[in-house]
Design a protein around this motif. Structure first.
Motif, short mmCIF file in Angstrom:
data_model
loop_
_atom_site.label_atom_id
_atom_site.label_comp_id
_atom_site.label_asym_id
_atom_site.label_seq_id
_atom_site.Cartn_x
_atom_site.Cartn_y
_atom_site.Cartn_z
N TRP A 72 31.90 45.56 24.12
CA TRP A 72 31.06 45.02 23.05
C TRP A 72 30.42 43.70 23.45
CZ3 TRP A 72 32.74 40.32 20.79
CH2 TRP A 72 34.00 39.90 21.22
N MET A 73 30.89 43.07 24.54
CA MET A 73 30.29 41.78 24.93
C MET A 73 29.23 41.97 26.01
SD MET A 73 33.60 39.32 25.11
CE MET A 73 33.68 37.86 24.07
N LYS A 74 28.88 43.22 26.35
CA LYS A 74 28.01 43.44 27.50
C LYS A 74 26.71 44.13 27.10
CE LYS A 74 30.71 43.63 31.66
NZ LYS A 74 31.94 43.05 31.26
N VAL A 130 46.47 41.70 34.21
CA VAL A 130 45.75 41.19 35.39
C VAL A 130 44.25 41.42 35.18
CG1 VAL A 130 45.54 41.33 37.91
CG2 VAL A 130 47.68 42.09 36.79
P1 NAP Z 1 33.80 40.83 33.38
O1 NAP Z 1 33.21 39.74 32.57
O2 NAP Z 1 32.97 42.04 33.69
O3 NAP Z 1 34.34 40.27 34.74
C1 NAP Z 1 34.55 38.90 34.97
C2 NAP Z 1 34.86 38.71 36.45
O4 NAP Z 1 36.16 39.21 36.71
C3 NAP Z 1 33.93 39.45 37.37
O5 NAP Z 1 33.75 38.65 38.51
C4 NAP Z 1 34.70 40.71 37.70
O6 NAP Z 1 34.35 41.24 38.97
C5 NAP Z 1 36.12 40.24 37.69
N1 NAP Z 1 37.11 41.26 37.29
C6 NAP Z 1 37.07 42.05 36.19
N2 NAP Z 1 38.18 42.80 36.10
C7 NAP Z 1 38.93 42.48 37.18
C8 NAP Z 1 40.20 42.90 37.65
N3 NAP Z 1 40.93 43.78 36.97
N4 NAP Z 1 40.68 42.38 38.81
C9 NAP Z 1 39.96 41.47 39.48
N5 NAP Z 1 38.75 41.01 39.09
C10 NAP Z 1 38.25 41.51 37.96
O7 NAP Z 1 35.15 41.27 32.70
P2 NAP Z 1 35.43 42.59 31.92
O8 NAP Z 1 35.60 43.67 32.94
O9 NAP Z 1 34.43 42.75 30.84
O10 NAP Z 1 36.80 42.28 31.19
C11 NAP Z 1 37.98 42.11 31.89
C12 NAP Z 1 39.14 42.47 30.98
O11 NAP Z 1 39.22 41.55 29.90
C13 NAP Z 1 39.00 43.86 30.34
O12 NAP Z 1 40.25 44.46 30.30
C14 NAP Z 1 38.49 43.55 28.94
O13 NAP Z 1 38.86 44.52 27.98
C15 NAP Z 1 39.21 42.23 28.66
N6 NAP Z 1 38.47 41.52 27.63
C16 NAP Z 1 38.96 41.59 26.35
C17 NAP Z 1 38.27 40.98 25.31
C18 NAP Z 1 38.85 41.09 23.91
O14 NAP Z 1 39.95 41.56 23.73
N7 NAP Z 1 38.13 40.68 22.92
C19 NAP Z 1 37.09 40.31 25.57
C20 NAP Z 1 36.61 40.24 26.88
C21 NAP Z 1 37.31 40.87 27.92
P3 NAP Z 1 33.89 42.77 39.13
O15 NAP Z 1 32.61 42.87 38.32
O16 NAP Z 1 33.71 42.96 40.58
O17 NAP Z 1 34.98 43.58 38.49
#
Ligand code: NAP
Length: 198
Positions: free
Chosen positions: A44-46, A106
Motif C-alpha cells: 500500500w506504500m508503493k 529481517v
Molecule cells: P522497500 O522499501 O521496498 O525496501 C527498502 C530497502 O530494503 C531496499 O533497499 C530493499 O532492497 C531492502 N530490502 C527489502 N526487503 C529486504 C530483505 N528482506 N532483506 C534485505 N534487504 C531488503 O521495503 P519493502 O519490501 O516494501 O518492505 C520491507 C518489509 O517491511 C516488508 O515485509 C513489508 O511488509 C514491511 N513493511 C510493513 C509496513 C507496515 O506494516 N505498515 C510498512 C512498510 C513495510 P531490494 O529492493 O533489493 O529488496
C-alpha cells in the motif's frame, strides 16, 4: 527451548542473492532454526510504481529458496485481503506456533527506519526482534540518529552482497542487460518466461 524463527519480509520483486545471503547470515548470527520468507501482498506504500503480482513474487521466492532445507516461504501476506501490515503477520505466526516461538523479523534497514509509520509499531517491536540489513557504505549514523535503534529490540547487520538490488535488476532486464549471477538461475528463467520487467 522456544523455536527461533526468522521472518524475512520483503517485496522480492525480484528476490536476489543479496536477500538469500541476508537470510543465511541472520540464521547463523542469531541461531535461527528456520527462516520463513514472507513476500508482501499488494504493497500500500508503493503506489508510485507497478509492483509485479503477488503470485509472481511468491513463485520466484519459492524457486530461489527451494534447495535450502532451513528456508521456507509463507503465503500469509499474498493470500490476505487488503493492505499488508507486518503486525498481522507476526500475530498470525505467533498463533500458528501456539506462542512458543521467538520471532526475528529481517528486512532492509531503510524499511526499518520507517517502522514508526507502520501499523501498531509498539506492538510490532514487542512481537519480534528486528534485524535491519544494510548495504556497504550505508550511513549508519543516520540509523543511530533515528528512533528504532534506541529500542533494544533492533539490530543492524551489514551484508556486502546487498550491493545487489531489485531496482537495479529490474532496470537491467528493461535495458536487455544480463542478470546472471545476481539472481538464482531458476529466477532468471522465470523472469524471462513470464516476461517480467520489460
Ligand atoms: P522497500 O522499501 O521496498 O525496501 C527498502 C530497502 O530494503 C531496499 O533497499 C530493499 O532492497 C531492502 N530490502 C527489502 N526487503 C529486504 C530483505 N528482506 N532483506 C534485505 N534487504 C531488503 O521495503 P519493502 O519490501 O516494501 O518492505 C520491507 C518489509 O517491511 C516488508 O515485509 C513489508 O511488509 C514491511 N513493511 C510493513 C509496513 C507496515 O506494516 N505498515 C510498512 C512498510 C513495510 P531490494 O529492493 O533489493 O529488496
Amino acid at each position: 527451548m522456544e523455536r527461533r524463527l526468522g521472518v524475512m519480509g520483503g517485496t522480492f520483486d525480484p528476490i536476489h542473492h543479496g536477500h538469500l545471503l541476508t537470510a543465511e547470515e541472520a540464521a547463523v548470527q542469531f541461531g535461527l532454526d528456520e527462516v520463513v520468507f514472507v513476500p508482501t501482498g499488494q504493497p500500500w506504500m508503493k503506489e508510485e510504481r507497478d509492483v509485479s503480482s503477488p503470485e509472481h513474487r511468491y513463485l520466484m521466492t519459492v524457486i530461489a529458496t527451494a534447495s535450502n532445507p532451513r528456508f521456507s516461504v509463507s503465503r500469509l501476506e499474498v493470500d490476505r485481503e487488503g493492505p499488508t501490515y507486518t503486525v498481522d503477520t507476526l500475530r498470525e505466526l505467533k498463533d500458528q506456533h501456539g506462542g512458543n516461538v521467538d520471532l526475528f523479523f529481517v528486512t532492509g534497514a531503510d524499511a526499518v527506519l520507517e517502522i514508526f509509520q507502520w501499523k501498531d509499531p509498539d506492538e510490532i517491536l514487542e512481537l519480534a526482534h528486528f534485524i535491519a540489513a544494510t548495504r556497504p557504505g550505508y550511513d549508519l549514523a543516520r540509523f543511530e540518529a533515528e528512533e528504532p535503534t534506541r529500542h533494544s529490540n533492533v539490530s543492524v547487520m551489514n551484508i556486502p552482497a546487498l550491493a545487489i538490488s531489485s531496482t537495479d535488476i529490474r532496470e537491467r532486464v528493461r535495458e536487455g542487460r544480463p542478470i546472471r549471477y545476481l539472481v538464482p538461475e531458476g529466477v532468471e528463467s522465470y523472469i524471462e518466461k513470464a516476461g517480467l520487467y520489460r
